[in-house]
Design a protein around this motif. Structure first.
Motif, short mmCIF file in Angstrom:
data_model
loop_
_atom_site.label_atom_id
_atom_site.label_comp_id
_atom_site.label_asym_id
_atom_site.label_seq_id
_atom_site.Cartn_x
_atom_site.Cartn_y
_atom_site.Cartn_z
N ILE A 95 0.84 -1.20 0.00
CA ILE A 95 0.00 0.00 0.00
C ILE A 95 0.88 1.25 0.00
O ILE A 95 0.61 2.20 -0.73
CB ILE A 95 -0.95 -0.01 1.22
N LEU A 96 1.93 1.23 0.81
CA LEU A 96 2.83 2.39 0.88
C LEU A 96 3.51 2.66 -0.46
O LEU A 96 3.68 3.80 -0.86
CB LEU A 96 3.88 2.19 1.97
N LEU A 97 3.90 1.59 -1.16
CA LEU A 97 4.55 1.77 -2.46
C LEU A 97 3.59 2.30 -3.52
O LEU A 97 4.02 2.94 -4.48
CB LEU A 97 5.15 0.44 -2.93
N ALA A 98 2.31 2.05 -3.35
CA ALA A 98 1.33 2.52 -4.33
C ALA A 98 0.95 3.99 -4.13
O ALA A 98 0.43 4.62 -5.03
CB ALA A 98 0.07 1.65 -4.25
N LEU A 99 1.24 4.53 -2.94
CA LEU A 99 0.87 5.92 -2.65
C LEU A 99 1.88 6.89 -3.25
O LEU A 99 3.06 6.57 -3.41
CB LEU A 99 0.81 6.14 -1.14
N LYS A 100 1.40 8.07 -3.56
CA LYS A 100 2.28 9.13 -4.06
C LYS A 100 2.51 10.13 -2.92
O LYS A 100 1.57 10.62 -2.33
CB LYS A 100 1.63 9.83 -5.24
N PRO A 101 3.77 10.43 -2.62
CA PRO A 101 4.05 11.37 -1.54
C PRO A 101 3.53 12.77 -1.85
O PRO A 101 3.65 13.25 -2.97
CB PRO A 101 5.58 11.40 -1.46
N SER A 102 2.92 13.36 -0.86
CA SER A 102 2.45 14.75 -0.99
C SER A 102 2.55 15.38 0.40
O SER A 102 1.59 15.43 1.16
CB SER A 102 1.02 14.81 -1.52
N GLY A 103 3.75 15.82 0.73
CA GLY A 103 4.02 16.38 2.05
C GLY A 103 3.20 17.63 2.33
O GLY A 103 2.69 18.29 1.43
N THR A 104 3.07 17.94 3.60
CA THR A 104 2.28 19.08 4.02
C THR A 104 3.07 19.92 5.02
O THR A 104 3.90 19.40 5.77
CB THR A 104 0.94 18.63 4.64
N SER A 105 2.81 21.21 5.02
CA SER A 105 3.52 22.11 5.93
C SER A 105 3.12 21.89 7.39
O SER A 105 3.84 22.30 8.30
CB SER A 105 3.29 23.56 5.52
N TRP A 148 -0.42 12.96 4.48
CA TRP A 148 -1.47 12.39 5.34
C TRP A 148 -1.76 10.92 5.01
O TRP A 148 -2.03 10.13 5.90
CB TRP A 148 -2.76 13.20 5.23
N GLU A 149 -1.74 10.56 3.74
CA GLU A 149 -2.06 9.18 3.36
C GLU A 149 -1.05 8.21 3.96
O GLU A 149 -1.41 7.11 4.38
CB GLU A 149 -2.10 9.04 1.83
N PHE A 150 0.21 8.59 4.00
CA PHE A 150 1.22 7.74 4.60
C PHE A 150 1.04 7.67 6.12
O PHE A 150 1.21 6.62 6.71
CB PHE A 150 2.62 8.27 4.27
N LEU A 151 0.70 8.82 6.72
CA LEU A 151 0.52 8.83 8.17
C LEU A 151 -0.67 7.97 8.60
O LEU A 151 -0.64 7.36 9.67
CB LEU A 151 0.35 10.26 8.70
N LYS A 152 -1.70 7.90 7.75
CA LYS A 152 -2.84 7.03 8.07
C LYS A 152 -2.42 5.58 8.22
O LYS A 152 -3.03 4.81 8.96
CB LYS A 152 -3.90 7.13 6.97
N ILE A 153 -1.37 5.20 7.54
CA ILE A 153 -0.88 3.82 7.60
C ILE A 153 0.23 3.67 8.64
O ILE A 153 0.29 2.68 9.35
CB ILE A 153 -0.38 3.38 6.21
N LEU A 154 1.10 4.68 8.76
CA LEU A 154 2.27 4.56 9.62
C LEU A 154 2.06 5.03 11.06
O LEU A 154 2.96 4.94 11.87
CB LEU A 154 3.44 5.34 9.00
N TRP A 155 0.86 5.52 11.40
CA TRP A 155 0.65 6.01 12.76
C TRP A 155 0.82 4.88 13.78
O TRP A 155 1.35 5.08 14.86
CB TRP A 155 -0.73 6.67 12.92
N MET A 156 0.38 3.68 13.44
CA MET A 156 0.46 2.58 14.39
C MET A 156 1.89 2.13 14.64
O MET A 156 2.30 1.99 15.80
CB MET A 156 -0.42 1.42 13.91
N PRO A 157 2.71 1.89 13.59
CA PRO A 157 4.10 1.52 13.90
C PRO A 157 4.86 2.60 14.67
O PRO A 157 5.66 2.27 15.55
CB PRO A 157 4.72 1.32 12.51
N ILE A 158 4.60 3.87 14.36
CA ILE A 158 5.27 4.94 15.10
C ILE A 158 4.79 4.96 16.55
O ILE A 158 5.59 5.08 17.48
CB ILE A 158 5.03 6.30 14.42
N SER A 159 3.49 4.83 16.75
CA SER A 159 2.94 4.84 18.12
C SER A 159 3.43 3.66 18.93
O SER A 159 3.58 3.76 20.15
CB SER A 159 1.41 4.83 18.06
N TYR A 160 3.67 2.54 18.28
CA TYR A 160 4.13 1.34 18.98
C TYR A 160 5.49 1.56 19.64
O TYR A 160 5.82 0.92 20.64
CB TYR A 160 4.19 0.17 18.00
N LEU A 161 6.26 2.48 19.11
CA LEU A 161 7.59 2.75 19.66
C LEU A 161 7.54 3.28 21.09
O LEU A 161 8.54 3.22 21.81
CB LEU A 161 8.34 3.76 18.78
N VAL A 162 6.39 3.76 21.54
CA VAL A 162 6.27 4.28 22.90
C VAL A 162 6.53 3.18 23.95
O VAL A 162 6.97 3.47 25.05
CB VAL A 162 4.89 4.95 23.12
#
Length: 187
Positions: A95-105, A148-162
């Motif tokens: 899924i991550l490879l299929a997404l196109k990066p579009s960073g936000t300020s 945002w599309e990447f964060l919707k997927i990566l929020w859980m692995p990042i949060s798990y680091l806590v």
């Protein structure tokens, strides 16, 4: 079976339409376009810069965490947590490879807020809160570089680091003291 249907089935010149299959995303469809062509070079450079910056900025915190994981049996699971977070992200790689990066300020603002928080926590001596600023910086980096599309997927692995980070000592004592008393009573 009717004669017309029988003739159609036997006639090789008649094209039969296959039943439509539902679309299924596979790894092959993500590999059709190489990843380096999908992701602009500035995104790769931004991610590299953030990674190097985090290692430099959080060098002492990372060393303290690794030392704690190696010496304290209660925190020895800390070595496994980043690996599991990486596995969680790896499971979503198609899924991550299929997404196109579009960073936000918004990500840049979050990144700056995390760095400022880290500096303030270090200056005040609250090291445990400085660990949590790492999480804010990671969220900000993903938002700024990828979107945002990447964060919707990566929020859980990042949060798990806590689970690999030491909580503030007052919180740790308040959480573990009743558990220790309960264990003493039950034994």
């Amino acid at each position: 079976m009717s004669t017309e249907a029988n003739n159609t089935a036997m006639d090789p010149g008649v094209r039969r339409e296959a039943a439509p299959r539902p679309f299924r995303y596979t790894a092959d469809s993500a590999i059709a376009v190489p990843v380096h062509e999908k992701v602009p070079q500035k995104v790769w450079l931004s991610l590299l810069a953030v990674g190097v910056g985090m290692v430099i900025l959080y060098q002492s915190e990372l060393q303290n965490l690794v030392k704690l994981w190696a010496t304290d049996a209660g925190w020895s699971h800390g070595f496994v947590v980043p690996v599991l977070a990486g596995v969680f992200a790896w499971w979503k790689r198609d899924i991550l490879l299929a997404l196109k990066p579009s960073g936000t300020s918004v990500g840049l603002a979050l990144l700056v807020m995390g760095v400022v928080g880290h500096i303030l926590f270090r200056a005040s001596g609250v090291v445990q809160m400085s660990y949590l600023s790492m999480m804010v910086v990671l969220y900000g980096a993903v938002l700024w570089c990828l979107g945002w599309e990447f964060l919707k997927i990566l929020w859980m692995p990042i949060s798990y680091l806590v689970f690999a980070m030491v909580p503030p000592s007052t919180l740790y004592v308040k959480a573990t003291t009743p558990l220790q008393e309960l264990a003493a009573e039950l034994s």
